[in-house]
Design an enzyme around this catalytic site. Structure first.
Site, PDB file in Angstrom:
ATOM      1  N   GLY A   1       4.116   7.465 -11.396  1.00  0.00           N
ATOM      2  CA  GLY A   1       2.769   7.923 -11.754  1.00  0.00           C
ATOM      3  C   GLY A   1       1.885   8.148 -10.542  1.00  0.00           C
ATOM      4  O   GLY A   1       1.153   9.140 -10.459  1.00  0.00           O
ATOM      5  N   CYS A   2       1.968   7.251  -9.585  1.00  0.00           N
ATOM      6  CA  CYS A   2       1.136   7.360  -8.390  1.00  0.00           C
ATOM      7  C   CYS A   2       1.549   8.564  -7.545  1.00  0.00           C
ATOM      8  O   CYS A   2       0.705   9.221  -6.933  1.00  0.00           O
ATOM      9  CB  CYS A   2       1.202   6.072  -7.579  1.00  0.00           C
TER      10      CYS A   2
END
Length: 154
Positions: free
Chosen positions: A47-48
């Site tokens: 996600g990051c």
């Protein structure tokens, strides 16, 4: 407790990593500019990475509107590798002692596979040239973050 829109953004001094370079920066030194602080859980996680690469891919539209800083509790070395691996055009702040995350109320209890732990909640703070918070994006999705931020920045 999270600061709210209209309040002065909590000041801090921290180490930033910009490519191979590192230096100290304070929020106060950025007065007169719009500043975006985006907090994310961890370098090189799915996600990051999506979130950071979306900002990178839209950098030409964003860079003239605000100074952008990613913040996580990762080390300077981890940030250096993340910037290099993903060719990030913006600096990352190493909040290893989590003082900035705590000041912004994004160091929270999380749960994964039934285990509780402290982590950073994905949140973005837009700070006006006068130092006041003008917008806050909480629990933002990595895939929609850049779109929402672009709407705020105009």
């Amino acid at each position: 407790m999270k600061p709210t829109v209209g309040e002065m953004a909590p000041d801090f001094t921290a180490t930033i990593v910009d490519g191979e370079n590192e230096s100290e920066i304070s929020l106060e030194s950025l007065r007169g500019e719009t500043v975006v602080l985006y907090f994310y859980p961890k370098d090189n996680t799915p996600g990051c990475t999506i979130q950071a690469c979306s900002l990178r891919d839209n950098w030409d539209k964003i860079k003239s509107k605000a100074r952008v800083f990613g913040i996580s509790a990762d080390s300077v070395e981890s940030h250096r590798k993340f910037i290099s691996k993903k060719s990030l055009p913006f600096p990352l702040i190493a909040d290893t002692d989590k003082k900035i995350s705590e000041a912004y109320g994004v160091s929270v209890e999380k749960s994964m596979f039934g285990k509780k732990f402290m982590g950073i909640e994905r949140s973005t703070f837009v700070i006006g040239p006068d130092g006041q918070l003008v917008a806050i994006l909480e629990k933002v999705s990595p895939t929609s973050h850049t779109t929402k931020l672009s709407e705020i920045l105009g």
